[in-house]
Scaffold this motif. Structure first.
Motif, PDB file in Angstrom:
ATOM      1  N   THR A   1       0.824  -1.215   0.000  1.00 36.79           N
ATOM      2  CA  THR A   1       0.000   0.000   0.000  1.00 36.79           C
ATOM      3  C   THR A   1       0.850   1.254   0.000  1.00 36.79           C
ATOM      4  O   THR A   1       0.526   2.248  -0.630  1.00 36.79           O
ATOM      5  CB  THR A   1      -0.914   0.032   1.245  1.00 36.79           C
ATOM      6  OG1 THR A   1      -0.130  -0.163   2.419  1.00 36.79           O
ATOM      7  CG2 THR A   1      -1.973  -1.049   1.166  1.00 36.79           C
TER       8      THR A   1
ATOM      9  N   GLU B   1      -5.340   7.960  -2.273  1.00 41.33           N
ATOM     10  CA  GLU B   1      -6.206   6.930  -2.841  1.00 41.33           C
ATOM     11  C   GLU B   1      -5.751   6.570  -4.254  1.00 41.33           C
ATOM     12  O   GLU B   1      -5.540   7.448  -5.086  1.00 41.33           O
ATOM     13  CB  GLU B   1      -7.652   7.420  -2.882  1.00 41.33           C
ATOM     14  CG  GLU B   1      -8.313   7.526  -1.511  1.00 41.33           C
ATOM     15  CD  GLU B   1      -8.548   6.177  -0.867  1.00 41.33           C
ATOM     16  OE1 GLU B   1      -8.729   5.189  -1.604  1.00 41.33           O
ATOM     17  OE2 GLU B   1      -8.540   6.106   0.380  1.00 41.33           O
TER      18      GLU B   1
ATOM     19  N   MET C   1      -5.470   0.362  -9.831  1.00 40.70           N
ATOM     20  CA  MET C   1      -5.911  -0.907  -9.254  1.00 40.70           C
ATOM     21  C   MET C   1      -5.997  -1.991 -10.328  1.00 40.70           C
ATOM     22  O   MET C   1      -5.582  -3.139 -10.110  1.00 40.70           O
ATOM     23  CB  MET C   1      -7.258  -0.722  -8.557  1.00 40.70           C
ATOM     24  CG  MET C   1      -7.202   0.182  -7.331  1.00 40.70           C
ATOM     25  SD  MET C   1      -6.276  -0.544  -5.947  1.00 40.70           S
ATOM     26  CE  MET C   1      -7.540  -1.586  -5.220  1.00 40.70           C
TER      27      MET C   1
ATOM     28  N   LYS D   1      -7.456  -0.762   3.995  1.00 37.81           N
ATOM     29  CA  LYS D   1      -8.634  -0.900   3.138  1.00 37.81           C
ATOM     30  C   LYS D   1      -8.269  -1.214   1.691  1.00 37.81           C
ATOM     31  O   LYS D   1      -8.823  -2.137   1.080  1.00 37.81           O
ATOM     32  CB  LYS D   1      -9.481   0.381   3.199  1.00 37.81           C
ATOM     33  CG  LYS D   1     -10.726   0.332   2.336  1.00 37.81           C
ATOM     34  CD  LYS D   1     -11.506   1.643   2.425  1.00 37.81           C
ATOM     35  CE  LYS D   1     -12.716   1.627   1.498  1.00 37.81           C
ATOM     36  NZ  LYS D   1     -13.457   2.920   1.560  1.00 37.81           N
ATOM     37  N   THR D   2      -7.343  -0.439   1.103  1.00 40.98           N
ATOM     38  CA  THR D   2      -7.011  -0.653  -0.303  1.00 40.98           C
ATOM     39  C   THR D   2      -6.313  -1.994  -0.516  1.00 40.98           C
ATOM     40  O   THR D   2      -6.523  -2.655  -1.526  1.00 40.98           O
ATOM     41  CB  THR D   2      -6.110   0.487  -0.833  1.00 40.98           C
ATOM     42  OG1 THR D   2      -4.957   0.622   0.015  1.00 40.98           O
ATOM     43  CG2 THR D   2      -6.864   1.803  -0.865  1.00 40.98           C
TER      44      THR D   2
ATOM     45  N   LYS E   1      -6.775  -4.748   1.208  1.00 42.31           N
ATOM     46  CA  LYS E   1      -7.782  -5.811   1.289  1.00 42.31           C
ATOM     47  C   LYS E   1      -8.695  -5.808   0.065  1.00 42.31           C
ATOM     48  O   LYS E   1      -9.126  -6.868  -0.395  1.00 42.31           O
ATOM     49  CB  LYS E   1      -8.587  -5.653   2.581  1.00 42.31           C
ATOM     50  CG  LYS E   1      -7.772  -5.998   3.824  1.00 42.31           C
ATOM     51  CD  LYS E   1      -8.607  -5.954   5.089  1.00 42.31           C
ATOM     52  CE  LYS E   1      -7.788  -6.441   6.292  1.00 42.31           C
ATOM     53  NZ  LYS E   1      -8.554  -6.402   7.556  1.00 42.31           N
ATOM     54  N   THR E   2      -8.966  -4.605  -0.460  1.00 44.56           N
ATOM     55  CA  THR E   2      -9.785  -4.522  -1.667  1.00 44.56           C
ATOM     56  C   THR E   2      -9.088  -5.172  -2.848  1.00 44.56           C
ATOM     57  O   THR E   2      -9.678  -5.986  -3.577  1.00 44.56           O
ATOM     58  CB  THR E   2     -10.102  -3.048  -2.005  1.00 44.56           C
ATOM     59  OG1 THR E   2     -10.853  -2.473  -0.930  1.00 44.56           O
ATOM     60  CG2 THR E   2     -10.899  -2.952  -3.296  1.00 44.56           C
TER      61      THR E   2
ATOM     62  N   ALA F   1      -8.879  -8.957  -2.387  1.00 44.96           N
ATOM     63  CA  ALA F   1     -10.160  -9.615  -2.639  1.00 44.96           C
ATOM     64  C   ALA F   1     -10.450  -9.706  -4.133  1.00 44.96           C
ATOM     65  O   ALA F   1     -10.968 -10.726  -4.616  1.00 44.96           O
ATOM     66  CB  ALA F   1     -11.280  -8.846  -1.932  1.00 44.96           C
ATOM     67  N   ASP F   2     -10.088  -8.673  -4.870  1.00 46.20           N
ATOM     68  CA  ASP F   2     -10.349  -8.648  -6.312  1.00 46.20           C
ATOM     69  C   ASP F   2      -9.449  -9.604  -7.087  1.00 46.20           C
ATOM     70  O   ASP F   2      -9.780 -10.007  -8.207  1.00 46.20           O
ATOM     71  CB  ASP F   2     -10.148  -7.224  -6.860  1.00 46.20           C
ATOM     72  CG  ASP F   2     -11.231  -6.265  -6.386  1.00 46.20           C
ATOM     73  OD1 ASP F   2     -12.274  -6.739  -5.908  1.00 46.20           O
ATOM     74  OD2 ASP F   2     -11.018  -5.035  -6.475  1.00 46.20           O
TER      75      ASP F   2
END
Length: 329
Positions: A224, A250, A256, A280-281, A283-284, A287-288
């Protein structure tokens, strides 16, 4: 963009402020000035410099830090009271451009012995990847430096995270040791001895990383916070940062998507996040892409969530996590 020339460590150390009054620690801890207990009052801007002062100064110094444990150093704000307390220090250690509020406070402090860690080694510019620099060109540290807007650095500017490379951290340690010797000549022999011991430990850590990362299945890691450019260069890895050197920025949807492609192409198994910023980013993205997550700590502070109690323990945890993610025999 401001341009400044990096200067040798010897030019950074000025005369010690004799008879300094007691220092009120900006971190909330107690730190007494030289006139009260005979110890050198050292203020460090954040943990990596605090650790050096403690390791080199030991019983001869009292160390305060401007950045409390758990506070993200990039976002530090300093009150007028803290700035006044800073002025009572015998020695101030900071890293110019990492924390703009500290830069301003140091300039207003009037402390004579001020050490800028950014001028004790060579700062470099890092992009998304990590092994495009020739370390053979480091001798002399005469390259010109830049200070960017915002946090004072960015993807297009210079990377301040030099302490994550044990070799560069050792260069900073030498400069800090020299500063303490000049500020407190009565204990110079002890500072020299402690510096040499610390350099031996950092050399051993460098060897551990070198040996531990030379035969990995992949050389690419995703994190990150793009704080690991120096580490990546040193050990032949490629860093792919989600958010750049500012951990709170962000990433764009395009970035991404690009990272999903990189992860698949380079057989990336893990997305790293850190302890002092949001995961957060990470884990996002994980997950993707069906990836795992793990901690890669930029060592900007030690908390009860850190995977170790000091610089060496956390760095070895980072090595272990990298080995697991990159795949080692």
């Amino acid at each position: 963009m401001n341009i400044r020339r990096l200067i040798p460590a010897a030019a950074l150390t000025g005369a010690v402020a004799l008879g300094a009054t007691a220092l009120t620690a900006c971190s909330g801890a107690t730190a007494a000035g030289g006139s009260q207990d005979g110890k050198l009052a050292v203020t460090a801007s954040f943990y990596p410099l605090q650790f050096l002062a403690e390791q080199i100064g030991k019983d001869h110094v009292t160390v305060a830090t401007l950045t409390k444990p758990g506070v993200e150093p990039h976002d530090l704000e300093i009150s007028p009271k803290q700035t006044a307390a800073l002025g009572e220090s015998d020695v101030v250690l900071y890293l110019k451009s990492l924390q703009p509020a500290v830069d301003k406070a140091v300039a207003q402090s009037g402390v004579k012995t001020v050490v800028d860690a950014a001028a004790l080694t060579r700062l470099e510019t890092h992009g998304g990847g990590g092994h495009d620099h020739d370390h053979g060109a480091e001798e002399g540290h005469s390259e010109e430096g830049h200070s960017e807007e915002g946090h004072g650095h960015g993807e297009a500017g210079q990377d301040p995270h030099v302490w994550l490379d044990p070799v560069k951290y050792a260069e900073i340690a030498k400069g800090v040791g020299a500063a303490l010797e000049k500020a407190d000549p009565g204990h110079a022999a002890d500072y020299k001895k402690n510096t040499d011991e610390l350099l031996t430990k950092l050399t051993a850590l460098d060897t551990e990383f070198k040996d531990g990362l030379k035969n990995t299945t992949t050389k690419t890691f995703i994190t990150t916070h793009s704080a690991f450019g120096y580490l990546a260069e040193r050990y032949g890895l490629d860093q792919e940062g989600i958010s750049g050197v500012d951990p709170e920025s962000e990433p764009s949807p395009a970035r991404m998507k690009e990272l999903q492609t990189v992860a698949k192409k380079e057989n990336v198994s893990t997305v790293f996040f850190e302890t002092l910023a949001s995961d957060k980013t990470a884990k996002t993205l994980a997950a993707d892409t069906g990836l795992k997550t793990d901690v890669l700590d930029p060592l900007e502070g030690i908390t009860d969530k850190s995977q170790g109690t000091d610089y060496f323990e956390v760095m070895r945890s980072n090595l272990k996590n990298l080995q697991k993610a990159l795949g080692t025999p």
